[in-house]
Scaffold this motif. Structure first.
Motif, PDB file in Angstrom:
ATOM      1  N   ARG A  20       0.791  -1.221   0.000  1.00 27.39           N
ATOM      2  CA  ARG A  20       0.000   0.000   0.000  1.00 27.39           C
ATOM      3  C   ARG A  20       0.832   1.285   0.000  1.00 27.39           C
ATOM      4  NH1 ARG A  20      -3.056  -3.895   1.576  1.00 27.39           N
ATOM      5  NH2 ARG A  20      -5.309  -3.831   1.530  1.00 27.39           N
ATOM      6  N   VAL A  21       2.105   1.145   0.358  1.00 25.09           N
ATOM      7  CA  VAL A  21       2.968   2.315   0.519  1.00 25.09           C
ATOM      8  C   VAL A  21       4.279   2.058  -0.225  1.00 25.09           C
ATOM      9  CG1 VAL A  21       4.231   3.680   2.238  1.00 25.09           C
ATOM     10  CG2 VAL A  21       1.987   2.757   2.809  1.00 25.09           C
ATOM     11  N   PRO A  22       4.783   3.029  -0.971  1.00 28.96           N
ATOM     12  CA  PRO A  22       6.082   2.829  -1.617  1.00 28.96           C
ATOM     13  C   PRO A  22       7.180   2.614  -0.574  1.00 28.96           C
ATOM     14  CG  PRO A  22       5.027   4.847  -2.405  1.00 28.96           C
ATOM     15  CD  PRO A  22       4.212   4.344  -1.260  1.00 28.96           C
ATOM     16  N   VAL A  23       8.133   1.766  -0.881  1.00 34.72           N
ATOM     17  CA  VAL A  23       9.244   1.505   0.036  1.00 34.72           C
ATOM     18  C   VAL A  23       9.943   2.807   0.414  1.00 34.72           C
ATOM     19  CG1 VAL A  23      11.501   0.388   0.239  1.00 34.72           C
ATOM     20  CG2 VAL A  23       9.576  -0.864  -0.727  1.00 34.72           C
ATOM     21  N   SER A  24       9.937   3.763  -0.473  1.00 36.90           N
ATOM     22  CA  SER A  24      10.601   5.051  -0.215  1.00 36.90           C
ATOM     23  C   SER A  24       9.970   5.819   0.941  1.00 36.90           C
ATOM     24  CB  SER A  24      10.571   5.920  -1.470  1.00 36.90           C
ATOM     25  OG  SER A  24       9.234   6.234  -1.814  1.00 36.90           O
ATOM     26  N   GLN A  25       8.801   5.376   1.405  1.00 37.84           N
ATOM     27  CA  GLN A  25       8.101   6.081   2.485  1.00 37.84           C
ATOM     28  C   GLN A  25       8.090   5.284   3.791  1.00 37.84           C
ATOM     29  OE1 GLN A  25       8.354   8.512   0.024  1.00 37.84           O
ATOM     30  NE2 GLN A  25       7.027   9.391   1.564  1.00 37.84           N
ATOM     31  N   ILE A  26       8.850   4.209   3.867  1.00 38.56           N
ATOM     32  CA  ILE A  26       8.880   3.354   5.062  1.00 38.56           C
ATOM     33  C   ILE A  26      10.195   3.564   5.789  1.00 38.56           C
ATOM     34  CG2 ILE A  26       8.760   0.998   5.926  1.00 38.56           C
ATOM     35  CD1 ILE A  26       7.191   0.266   3.370  1.00 38.56           C
ATOM     36  N   LEU A  27      10.101   3.776   7.113  1.00 37.66           N
ATOM     37  CA  LEU A  27      11.269   4.027   7.953  1.00 37.66           C
ATOM     38  C   LEU A  27      11.421   2.940   9.005  1.00 37.66           C
ATOM     39  CD1 LEU A  27      10.549   7.797   8.680  1.00 37.66           C
ATOM     40  CD2 LEU A  27      12.112   6.878   6.956  1.00 37.66           C
ATOM     41  N   PHE A  28      12.651   2.598   9.311  1.00 38.03           N
ATOM     42  CA  PHE A  28      12.945   1.692  10.420  1.00 38.03           C
ATOM     43  C   PHE A  28      12.513   2.363  11.707  1.00 38.03           C
ATOM     44  CE2 PHE A  28      15.748   0.329  13.848  1.00 38.03           C
ATOM     45  CZ  PHE A  28      15.608  -1.039  13.781  1.00 38.03           C
ATOM     46  N   GLY A  29      11.914   1.586  12.599  1.00 39.11           N
ATOM     47  CA  GLY A  29      11.531   2.086  13.918  1.00 39.11           C
ATOM     48  C   GLY A  29      11.790   1.013  14.953  1.00 39.11           C
ATOM     49  N   SER A  30      11.990   1.423  16.194  1.00 35.89           N
ATOM     50  CA  SER A  30      12.368   0.441  17.214  1.00 35.89           C
ATOM     51  C   SER A  30      11.507   0.464  18.470  1.00 35.89           C
ATOM     52  CB  SER A  30      13.827   0.671  17.631  1.00 35.89           C
ATOM     53  OG  SER A  30      13.935   1.913  18.301  1.00 35.89           O
ATOM     54  N   ASP A  31      10.788   1.525  18.743  1.00 32.27           N
ATOM     55  CA  ASP A  31      10.075   1.717  20.014  1.00 32.27           C
ATOM     56  C   ASP A  31      11.022   1.711  21.202  1.00 32.27           C
ATOM     57  OD1 ASP A  31       7.528   2.263  19.177  1.00 32.27           O
ATOM     58  OD2 ASP A  31       6.772   0.234  19.433  1.00 32.27           O
ATOM     59  N   TYR A  32      12.292   2.088  20.968  1.00 31.62           N
ATOM     60  CA  TYR A  32      13.237   2.222  22.068  1.00 31.62           C
ATOM     61  C   TYR A  32      12.760   3.377  22.925  1.00 31.62           C
ATOM     62  CZ  TYR A  32      17.510   2.889  24.667  1.00 31.62           C
ATOM     63  OH  TYR A  32      18.412   2.994  25.673  1.00 31.62           O
ATOM     64  N   ASP A  33      12.697   3.339  24.110  1.00 31.18           N
ATOM     65  CA  ASP A  33      13.208   2.500  25.148  1.00 31.18           C
ATOM     66  C   ASP A  33      12.156   1.590  25.764  1.00 31.18           C
ATOM     67  OD1 ASP A  33      11.873   4.524  26.552  1.00 31.18           O
ATOM     68  OD2 ASP A  33      13.403   4.675  28.040  1.00 31.18           O
ATOM     69  N   ARG A  34      11.035   1.492  25.110  1.00 29.62           N
ATOM     70  CA  ARG A  34      10.019   0.535  25.563  1.00 29.62           C
ATOM     71  C   ARG A  34      10.457  -0.901  25.292  1.00 29.62           C
ATOM     72  NH1 ARG A  34       4.159   0.808  26.614  1.00 29.62           N
ATOM     73  NH2 ARG A  34       3.424  -1.306  26.318  1.00 29.62           N
ATOM     74  N   PHE A  35      11.167  -1.100  24.179  1.00 29.28           N
ATOM     75  CA  PHE A  35      11.714  -2.408  23.817  1.00 29.28           C
ATOM     76  C   PHE A  35      13.202  -2.232  23.542  1.00 29.28           C
ATOM     77  CE2 PHE A  35       7.276  -2.544  22.541  1.00 29.28           C
ATOM     78  CZ  PHE A  35       6.855  -3.758  23.067  1.00 29.28           C
ATOM     79  N   PRO A  36      14.001  -3.257  23.785  1.00 30.18           N
ATOM     80  CA  PRO A  36      15.426  -3.150  23.455  1.00 30.18           C
ATOM     81  C   PRO A  36      15.604  -2.952  21.948  1.00 30.18           C
ATOM     82  CG  PRO A  36      15.002  -5.121  24.781  1.00 30.18           C
ATOM     83  CD  PRO A  36      13.670  -4.547  24.391  1.00 30.18           C
ATOM     84  N   LEU A  37      16.571  -2.159  21.573  1.00 33.34           N
ATOM     85  CA  LEU A  37      16.844  -1.906  20.161  1.00 33.34           C
ATOM     86  C   LEU A  37      17.119  -3.204  19.414  1.00 33.34           C
ATOM     87  CD1 LEU A  37      17.222   0.077  17.859  1.00 33.34           C
ATOM     88  CD2 LEU A  37      19.578   0.413  18.617  1.00 33.34           C
ATOM     89  N   ARG A  38      17.813  -4.120  20.043  1.00 39.59           N
ATOM     90  CA  ARG A  38      18.154  -5.383  19.368  1.00 39.59           C
ATOM     91  C   ARG A  38      16.897  -6.148  18.935  1.00 39.59           C
ATOM     92  NH1 ARG A  38      19.009  -6.635  24.585  1.00 39.59           N
ATOM     93  NH2 ARG A  38      17.805  -8.375  25.387  1.00 39.59           N
ATOM     94  N   HIS A  39      15.790  -5.965  19.654  1.00 40.27           N
ATOM     95  CA  HIS A  39      14.541  -6.641  19.285  1.00 40.27           C
ATOM     96  C   HIS A  39      14.097  -6.213  17.881  1.00 40.27           C
ATOM     97  CE1 HIS A  39      10.581  -8.441  19.705  1.00 40.27           C
ATOM     98  NE2 HIS A  39      10.069  -7.297  19.301  1.00 40.27           N
ATOM     99  N   ALA A  40      14.096  -4.914  17.618  1.00 39.32           N
ATOM    100  CA  ALA A  40      13.691  -4.422  16.297  1.00 39.32           C
ATOM    101  C   ALA A  40      14.688  -4.863  15.224  1.00 39.32           C
ATOM    102  CB  ALA A  40      13.575  -2.906  16.317  1.00 39.32           C
ATOM    103  N   VAL A  41      15.965  -4.830  15.551  1.00 44.58           N
ATOM    104  CA  VAL A  41      16.994  -5.242  14.588  1.00 44.58           C
ATOM    105  C   VAL A  41      16.823  -6.720  14.233  1.00 44.58           C
ATOM    106  CG1 VAL A  41      19.475  -5.567  14.244  1.00 44.58           C
ATOM    107  CG2 VAL A  41      18.617  -3.453  15.298  1.00 44.58           C
ATOM    108  N   GLU A  42      16.604  -7.549  15.237  1.00 45.44           N
ATOM    109  CA  GLU A  42      16.413  -8.982  14.985  1.00 45.44           C
ATOM    110  C   GLU A  42      15.164  -9.236  14.154  1.00 45.44           C
ATOM    111  OE1 GLU A  42      16.376 -10.540  18.953  1.00 45.44           O
ATOM    112  OE2 GLU A  42      18.562 -10.456  19.139  1.00 45.44           O
TER     113      GLU A  42
END
Length: 74
Positions: A20-42
């Protein structure tokens, strides 16, 4: 409009977003500090994405949005 995908890294969620959305409009997100950054990376690492789409989502789109790769950033 941009979409950050914190905690939306299941294959089904990402496929729906990318349909529904071009890849050019999608950003990595992590919800840090609610979740560890490594969780989003994994979670991101588990997705089967084209290399260019992965680069765009992980950093390229944010760099473009924030103008970090242009002369305007100085």
């Amino acid at each position: 409009m941009y979409f950050e995908c914190a905690q939306a890294y299941s294959p089904e969620q990402m496929a729906l977003l990318m349909s529904r959305v071009p890849v050019s409009q999608i950003l990595f997100g992590s919800d840090y500090d609610r979740f560890p950054l490594r969780h989003a990376v994994e979670q991101m690492d588990r997705l089967e994405l084209l290399p260019e789409d992965r680069r765009a989502i992980e950093s390229g789109n944010a760099r473009r949005l924030l103008r970090l790769d242009s002369d305007e950033s100085t």
